[in-house]
Enzyme design. Sequence first.
Site, PDB file in Angstrom:
ATOM      1  N   CYS A  96       0.864  -1.183   0.000  1.00  0.00           N
ATOM      2  CA  CYS A  96       0.000   0.000   0.000  1.00  0.00           C
ATOM      3  C   CYS A  96       0.906   1.240   0.000  1.00  0.00           C
ATOM      4  CB  CYS A  96      -0.876  -0.028   1.248  1.00  0.00           C
ATOM      5  SG  CYS A  96      -1.824   1.490   1.447  1.00  0.00           S
TER       6      CYS A  96
ATOM      7  N   ASN B 231       8.684  -0.226 -10.254  1.00  0.00           N
ATOM      8  CA  ASN B 231       8.349  -0.769 -11.565  1.00  0.00           C
ATOM      9  C   ASN B 231       6.869  -0.593 -11.831  1.00  0.00           C
ATOM     10  OD1 ASN B 231       9.434  -2.613 -13.879  1.00  0.00           O
ATOM     11  ND2 ASN B 231       7.443  -3.476 -13.341  1.00  0.00           N
ATOM     12  N   GLU B 232       6.554   0.113 -12.882  1.00  0.00           N
ATOM     13  CA  GLU B 232       5.170   0.276 -13.339  1.00  0.00           C
ATOM     14  C   GLU B 232       4.196   0.583 -12.198  1.00  0.00           C
ATOM     15  OE1 GLU B 232       3.882  -2.932 -15.883  1.00  0.00           O
ATOM     16  OE2 GLU B 232       4.928  -2.062 -17.583  1.00  0.00           O
TER      17      GLU B 232
ATOM     18  N   GLU C  99      10.556  -1.060 -21.869  1.00  0.00           N
ATOM     19  CA  GLU C  99      10.292  -2.467 -22.174  1.00  0.00           C
ATOM     20  C   GLU C  99       9.570  -2.521 -23.511  1.00  0.00           C
ATOM     21  OE1 GLU C  99       8.124  -4.388 -19.025  1.00  0.00           O
ATOM     22  OE2 GLU C  99       9.420  -3.565 -17.471  1.00  0.00           O
TER      23      GLU C  99
ATOM     24  N   GLN D 237       7.010 -17.573 -17.840  1.00  0.00           N
ATOM     25  CA  GLN D 237       7.764 -18.550 -18.641  1.00  0.00           C
ATOM     26  C   GLN D 237       7.262 -18.637 -20.079  1.00  0.00           C
ATOM     27  OE1 GLN D 237       6.450 -22.799 -17.519  1.00  0.00           O
ATOM     28  NE2 GLN D 237       6.436 -21.669 -15.607  1.00  0.00           N
TER      29      GLN D 237
ATOM     30  N   HIS E 263       6.536 -15.967 -21.842  1.00  0.00           N
ATOM     31  CA  HIS E 263       6.796 -14.638 -22.418  1.00  0.00           C
ATOM     32  C   HIS E 263       8.121 -14.677 -23.173  1.00  0.00           C
ATOM     33  CE1 HIS E 263       7.516 -10.332 -22.678  1.00  0.00           C
ATOM     34  NE2 HIS E 263       6.395 -10.067 -22.040  1.00  0.00           N
TER      35      HIS E 263
END
Length: 633
Positions: free
Chosen positions: A109, A143-144, A315, A364, A366
Amino acid sequence: MKRTLGVCYYPEHWSPEVWTQDAARMAELGLTWVRIGEFAWSRIEPEPGQLDFDWLDRAIDILGSAGLKVVLGTPTATPPRWMLERHPDMLALDREGRPRGFGSRRHYCFSHAGYRAECARIVTLLAERYGKNPHIAAWQTDNEYGCHDTVVSYSAAAREAFRDWLAQRYQSPQALNRAWGNVFWSMEYADFAEIDLPNLTVTEPNPAHVMDFRRFSSDQVVSFNRLQVDIIRRHPDGPIAHNYMGREVAFDHHAVGADLDIASWDSYPIGFLSDRLEASNEHKLAFVRQGDPDLQAFHHDLYRAVGKGRWWVMEQQPGPVNWAPYNPAPLPGMVRLWTWEAFAHGAEAVCYFRWRQAPFAQEQMHAGLLRPDSKAAPGFAEAAKVIAELSSAPDAGTLAGDVALIFDYESAWAWQIQPQGADFDYFRLCFSWYRALRRMGLNIDIIAPGADDLSSYKLILAPGLFTLPKTLSALLAAHVGTVLCGPRCNSKTPEFSITPPLPPQIPGLDCQVTRVESIPPGVQVDLEDGGTIVHWWEHVEGSAHVVLGTRDGQPALVRAGKLHYLAGWPDDETLYRMLKTLAEGEGLDVLDLPAGLRVRDTKTERFWFNYSASPVNFGDIELAPADLARTPR
Ligand code: GAL
């Protein structure tokens, strides 16, 4: 500026013997950047306080010694399991009040003070250790933000922080009651401590309550990011970036971007086409292995502004992904095309996700540039091709757009809170306007409502703006070029009310929206030129000149001088015609591009991209599927 390529790499996924070969191969391919570290907390700190930096030291040294520049990610998107023992209440809670459990990522959070302190601690350790490391050339925070719907949390920590935020904003509960209109349904508060988060109510909560909660949630992301940035900046070296997402609007990216040096985003064109875009089945089939021809460009143009001119693709999809309902492979050539398209829009760097396909765990299935057996996957040769081409393509600099499209995160929240029609979505509205402009071959800037200089734009578009800030309304009223404000523009106060005089209240334009209606699928309002209005329709009054009316004589598009108001959501063809007339009126060169063919200009070149699965001919341009061309400007 030199255009460069890179790759995302996870040394912790491979045995150290492989690192040296990988680094050599990356360098041999001609990559410049390697991004590492963003999920590696459990290996950096396997037990609380027990730090293991040796492996990371070695990995950085091996990658750097091979000639690569390292982008070091802070690992705060993946707190390790032991963190939960220390902070059992750090988990975000969903709308139903259920904890978002451990076992994937982003379970924290943003408001949890204890977790923030842990983040400050690990970021400090990383910055102290690597801030001056010659191989670390850039940083990525977390990250993102927002991935997996994680901006909003209904935790106790969020509730406490929200109450503080409200107390600062309104100073007294009475002022808050007035602003929100809490007399309605006896919702008045006597104390800030009585105010809960806007979930678990019997029916919908007060939209003003939700709007402030969304503002607060966005501010929490900004301050969470700033905490890390402030620490990294104390140990200088390298610009700081964050990797934003496609079609993520839950926080104000401009506000986060104000603290960063570079905006970057993660581009997965084929995944987005199937799972993040409203489009006909026919359209989705036509672009099933290419991605939507405008969705990447939209984000390139958006993040160029978020990064104040400096932006990357952190990315880039290199092959099939794993997370969409179906995951087809890109058409041969698309990885190259996507890469070049980013460069045409001004990207400094494009990094592929990821180096080698992981043989284990969630991703896996990807693709990477390499297969799990380390042989080259198809994306590898396309990256190599781009690198070979880069030497003959010096970047002359990004060209400023002729057209500005104003994109506002608060408006996205407002119309999620109160769509009024099930298919009214702010991103969708803005994207439909963007698409029409792209089909005309125009260069577009997607700008924040707070932008202070609009003078260079021939055409400024503001669809669906929830409020019109005073400075922006003055700029629009004084603009010498054409301005088009769209449906729902300035239809609320910042406190989420319809306070007379009736909208849109654009200085110089006598026009009031007296009634609005949402239009269900299959129903339309017919325009006198044969076009239609769908989704949303407004009844307007006033003395503004009617440019276009409905068949039954109501105004649809009105203007005073070059200041226009559009009282509905036109179907795509109607919108195209309307915007084309305005663009041509400003002397812009409109191309009428065939489906799939798209262009973007730099200062010296025009790039042509064929997104379609068949060859395309357009004047002197002949392009094979998934191919691109460059012509001098
Ligand atoms: C991104 C994320 C990466 C990876 C990738 C898979 O959203 O940042 O860590 O999960 O998707 O496509």
